[in-house]
Write a protein that holds these residues in place. Sequence first.
Motif, PDB file in Angstrom:
ATOM      1  N   LEU A  39      -1.366  -7.953  -1.879  1.00 20.87           N
ATOM      2  CA  LEU A  39      -0.262  -7.058  -2.234  1.00 20.87           C
ATOM      3  C   LEU A  39       0.504  -6.610  -0.995  1.00 20.87           C
ATOM      4  O   LEU A  39       1.739  -6.505  -1.015  1.00 20.87           O
ATOM      5  CB  LEU A  39      -0.804  -5.838  -2.985  1.00 20.87           C
ATOM      6  N   SER A  40      -0.233  -6.365   0.070  1.00 16.40           N
ATOM      7  CA  SER A  40       0.401  -5.950   1.315  1.00 16.40           C
ATOM      8  C   SER A  40       1.289  -7.065   1.864  1.00 16.40           C
ATOM      9  O   SER A  40       2.422  -6.815   2.300  1.00 16.40           O
ATOM     10  CB  SER A  40      -0.667  -5.570   2.342  1.00 16.40           C
ATOM     11  N   GLN A  42       2.620  -9.519   0.137  1.00 13.66           N
ATOM     12  CA  GLN A  42       3.757  -9.688  -0.765  1.00 13.66           C
ATOM     13  C   GLN A  42       4.810  -8.618  -0.518  1.00 13.66           C
ATOM     14  O   GLN A  42       6.008  -8.901  -0.479  1.00 13.66           O
ATOM     15  CB  GLN A  42       3.294  -9.632  -2.222  1.00 13.66           C
ATOM     16  N   ARG A  43       4.344  -7.401  -0.366  1.00 10.30           N
ATOM     17  CA  ARG A  43       5.280  -6.307  -0.123  1.00 10.30           C
ATOM     18  C   ARG A  43       5.998  -6.489   1.211  1.00 10.30           C
ATOM     19  O   ARG A  43       7.202  -6.212   1.325  1.00 10.30           O
ATOM     20  CB  ARG A  43       4.524  -4.973  -0.129  1.00 10.30           C
ATOM     21  N   THR A  44       5.270  -6.972   2.198  1.00 12.75           N
ATOM     22  CA  THR A  44       5.886  -7.228   3.506  1.00 12.75           C
ATOM     23  C   THR A  44       6.968  -8.292   3.391  1.00 12.75           C
ATOM     24  O   THR A  44       8.063  -8.157   3.963  1.00 12.75           O
ATOM     25  CB  THR A  44       4.821  -7.681   4.518  1.00 12.75           C
ATOM     26  N   GLU A  46       8.643  -9.026   0.683  1.00  9.01           N
ATOM     27  CA  GLU A  46       9.755  -8.445  -0.067  1.00  9.01           C
ATOM     28  C   GLU A  46      10.641  -7.598   0.838  1.00  9.01           C
ATOM     29  O   GLU A  46      11.875  -7.679   0.777  1.00  9.01           O
ATOM     30  CB  GLU A  46       9.218  -7.599  -1.224  1.00  9.01           C
ATOM     31  N   SER A 124       9.925 -11.179  -7.396  1.00 10.25           N
ATOM     32  CA  SER A 124       9.260 -10.040  -8.028  1.00 10.25           C
ATOM     33  C   SER A 124      10.309  -9.225  -8.762  1.00 10.25           C
ATOM     34  O   SER A 124      11.517  -9.447  -8.611  1.00 10.25           O
ATOM     35  CB  SER A 124       8.549  -9.177  -6.982  1.00 10.25           C
ATOM     36  N   GLU A 126      11.089  -6.219  -8.241  1.00 11.05           N
ATOM     37  CA  GLU A 126      11.855  -5.418  -7.285  1.00 11.05           C
ATOM     38  C   GLU A 126      12.991  -6.217  -6.648  1.00 11.05           C
ATOM     39  O   GLU A 126      14.005  -5.657  -6.234  1.00 11.05           O
ATOM     40  CB  GLU A 126      10.934  -4.876  -6.184  1.00 11.05           C
TER      41      GLU A 126
END
Length: 215
Positions: A39-40, A42-44, A46, A124, A126
């Motif tokens: 998740l980290s 992926q968020r990075t 994004e 995603s 977002e």
Amino acid sequence: MDCELSNVEGKQSIGLDAVEVVGGLYDQVDELVHRLVMLSNQRTQELDFIMEFKSLEQGFKEVTDWIEEVGESRLSTLAELEDSLEQLHSKQTLFRDFYTAAYEHCKGGEALLKRLERWEDVSSAELQVYEVKVRSFWVHLNDFSQRVEDTKTNIDKTVRLYEFFDKVRGTTIAFSVFLSLSASLSLSLFTASASFTRLGVAPAISIAFVFIWIL
């Protein structure tokens, strides 16, 4: 003695149960850590994509504004073909200048899109709003670019067609003049020959005199 063995076995059983519980908890923690890392990451990605998009957004706007405010109107005007070769040549010259500017803006837009290609696997909820913007820009750019190329092809083909007709017309006029001169020359030869014949000059000699007179 039996009591002591029973106590030992009980302690061993409790110890084994505790190990199993600890092992299960460790596996759960390991799985949670793995998910957290994913998740980290992926968020990075994004956030990196959003930052990249923001850095290119002004470029997207400049290309879009030029197409909508300048490109579309000029393309519409230049796509209206004239009905004379001279006017077509003039429009072809104007279109070449426009084509250079349009080509530069379209290539600039394509370069912006190319910088986002490395993020094509990142998707995603977002990022959906950004994906829609990129897709819309690509469709708009591709449509305009294709219409520019189609107009260029149409103008070039029309110019070549009119040039061909102009050459044919020139050849036809030249041939008509040639036929007219030939007819006049034939009439002159016939009249002169008849005059010499009336004077008693032999036909062959009269024709020879006519040719000498013409030359």
